[in-house]
Write a protein that holds these residues in place. Structure first.
Motif, PDB file in Angstrom:
ATOM      1  N   TYR A 175      -5.878  -0.182   3.796  1.00 59.52           N
ATOM      2  CA  TYR A 175      -4.732   0.545   4.335  1.00 59.52           C
ATOM      3  C   TYR A 175      -3.466   0.280   3.527  1.00 59.52           C
ATOM      4  CZ  TYR A 175      -7.930   1.050   8.268  1.00 59.52           C
ATOM      5  OH  TYR A 175      -9.019   1.341   9.046  1.00 59.52           O
ATOM      6  N   GLY A 176      -3.647  -0.133   2.292  1.00 58.63           N
ATOM      7  CA  GLY A 176      -2.499  -0.370   1.430  1.00 58.63           C
ATOM      8  C   GLY A 176      -1.797   0.926   1.051  1.00 58.63           C
ATOM      9  N   GLY A 177      -0.506   0.815   0.758  1.00 56.12           N
ATOM     10  CA  GLY A 177       0.268   1.964   0.305  1.00 56.12           C
ATOM     11  C   GLY A 177       0.782   2.862   1.405  1.00 56.12           C
ATOM     12  N   LEU A 178       0.601   2.482   2.663  1.00 53.20           N
ATOM     13  CA  LEU A 178       1.051   3.307   3.782  1.00 53.20           C
ATOM     14  C   LEU A 178       2.379   2.835   4.366  1.00 53.20           C
ATOM     15  CD1 LEU A 178      -2.346   3.731   5.695  1.00 53.20           C
ATOM     16  CD2 LEU A 178      -1.324   5.255   4.004  1.00 53.20           C
ATOM     17  N   GLY A 179       2.909   1.731   3.835  1.00 59.55           N
ATOM     18  CA  GLY A 179       4.145   1.178   4.374  1.00 59.55           C
ATOM     19  C   GLY A 179       3.939   0.179   5.492  1.00 59.55           C
ATOM     20  N   ILE A 180       2.686  -0.175   5.747  1.00 60.94           N
ATOM     21  CA  ILE A 180       2.397  -1.096   6.846  1.00 60.94           C
ATOM     22  C   ILE A 180       2.979  -2.481   6.570  1.00 60.94           C
ATOM     23  CG2 ILE A 180       0.527  -2.313   8.037  1.00 60.94           C
ATOM     24  CD1 ILE A 180      -1.134   0.247   7.763  1.00 60.94           C
ATOM     25  N   GLY A 181       2.830  -2.973   5.323  1.00 66.26           N
ATOM     26  CA  GLY A 181       3.366  -4.290   4.986  1.00 66.26           C
ATOM     27  C   GLY A 181       4.867  -4.353   5.183  1.00 66.26           C
ATOM     28  N   SER A 182       5.573  -3.330   4.765  1.00 70.85           N
ATOM     29  CA  SER A 182       7.029  -3.301   4.918  1.00 70.85           C
ATOM     30  C   SER A 182       7.425  -3.297   6.392  1.00 70.85           C
ATOM     31  CB  SER A 182       7.606  -2.069   4.226  1.00 70.85           C
ATOM     32  OG  SER A 182       7.415  -2.139   2.828  1.00 70.85           O
ATOM     33  N   ALA A 183       6.700  -2.519   7.208  1.00 71.70           N
ATOM     34  CA  ALA A 183       7.023  -2.452   8.628  1.00 71.70           C
ATOM     35  C   ALA A 183       6.762  -3.789   9.325  1.00 71.70           C
ATOM     36  CB  ALA A 183       6.204  -1.342   9.286  1.00 71.70           C
TER      37      ALA A 183
END
Length: 309
Positions: free
Chosen positions: A87-95
């Protein structure tokens, strides 16, 4: 699409899967994750959130983050973020990072500590969000199933020396507590959190469901604890060396290696196939001990910090 929400007990197995996918060198268990939140001291202000993503018409846990304070440090806190690589590249880490930082800022934390994989993408992510790199940590793995055979246990020990499991000490671990405080003082690091009293230390460590006293060992020399090594498991086949230490008066006698070797033999007998550990890159003596036991570096991370506010 994804959403961020609070962790619940039923999320624990999915969060273990996320952490294992994102950081296979770390050992987690559902029981341990639940225990951490239920038993965290109020002063730690520990919070865990998860990211749910839509995938093929189903909602799945795609990431998780922990954040809490470090009592006794004068305003420092910590956070960890894990995202399933699928699920990388979806903005999950930033959120997730934003939710963790928001929580820490609300608790009065002014300096955040976290560990970041020593790769260009991870380092770039951290840099863009204001984190500065610091000391390096090495993570090592020993494959007990296919690696060369373990060194045999010694036929005889020096006079006055014996090896016991922590389980053999029963419920009174005060001597181990005193040894641990002394060894922790000499651990390389950049966070000074002070000493824990006996009961909080016992609760933080030996009351965890994933610390295994029957697999953890203590070297006793001349009637006192000289060295020890702790085993933490995922309840299946993976094990983590949670802490190994030798008291100052007994260093240079090979006791750390002896304690760790006994743990490895016990763990292998209990069905463990992979054993992991981590060392500060400056801790040359322990890195040398682990190399002699057959450990090999599997990942490198760097501690990063950021000022809030």
């Amino acid at each position: 699409m994804f959403t961020i929400r609070e962790f619940t007990d039923t999320d624990a197995p999915a969060v273990v899967a996320v952490r294992s996918a994102a950081a296979p060198h770390l050992v987690n268990s559902a029981e341990g994750l639940r225990w951490e939140l239920r038993n965290a001291a109020p002063a730690r202000r520990l919070r865990r959130v998860v990211a749910e993503a839509e995938d093929g018409g189903r909602t799945r846990i795609a990431g998780a983050a922990d954040a809490g304070t470090l009592p006794g440090t004068g305003g420092a806190g910590h956070l960890t973020v894990a995202v399933d690589p699928r699920y990388g590249g979806l903005g999950i880490g930033s959120a997730l990072l934003g939710a963790a930082e928001e929580h820490l800022a609300a608790t009065g934390v002014t300096l955040v500590h976290t560990w970041v994989d020593d790769s260009a993408p991870a380092a770039g992510f951290a840099a863009r969000r204001g984190y500065s790199p610091g000391r390096t940590g090495r993570f090592l793995c020993l494959d007990l199933a296919s690696a060369p055979p373990l060194s045999p246990l010694p036929d005889r020990l020096p006079s006055g020396v014996e090896v016991r499991t922590v389980a053999e000490f029963g419920s009174d671990l005060r001597e181990l507590w005193r040894a641990d405080l002394e060894c922790a003082d000499d651990e390389p690091g950049d966070i000074e959190a002070g000493h824990l009293a006996y009961e909080p230390w016992l609760g933080l460590n030996w009351r965890r469901p994933d610390w295994r006293p029957e697999l953890s060992t203590v070297v006793v020399a001349d009637g006192e604890i000289a060295s020890y090594s702790v085993a933490q498991t995922d309840g299946r086949e993976r094990c983590w060396s949670a802490m190994t230490g030798t008291r100052r008066a007994h260093r240079g006698r090979g006791f750390a290696g002896l304690a760790k070797l006994h743990v490895l033999h016990l763990a292998r007998g209990a069905g463990v196939t992979r054993f992991y550990t981590g060392n500060d890159a400056s801790n040359a003596p322990m890195l040398a001990v682990n190399a002699r036991l057959g450990y090999r570096t599997c990942r490198t991370e760097r501690r990063h910090t950021r000022r809030l506010g």
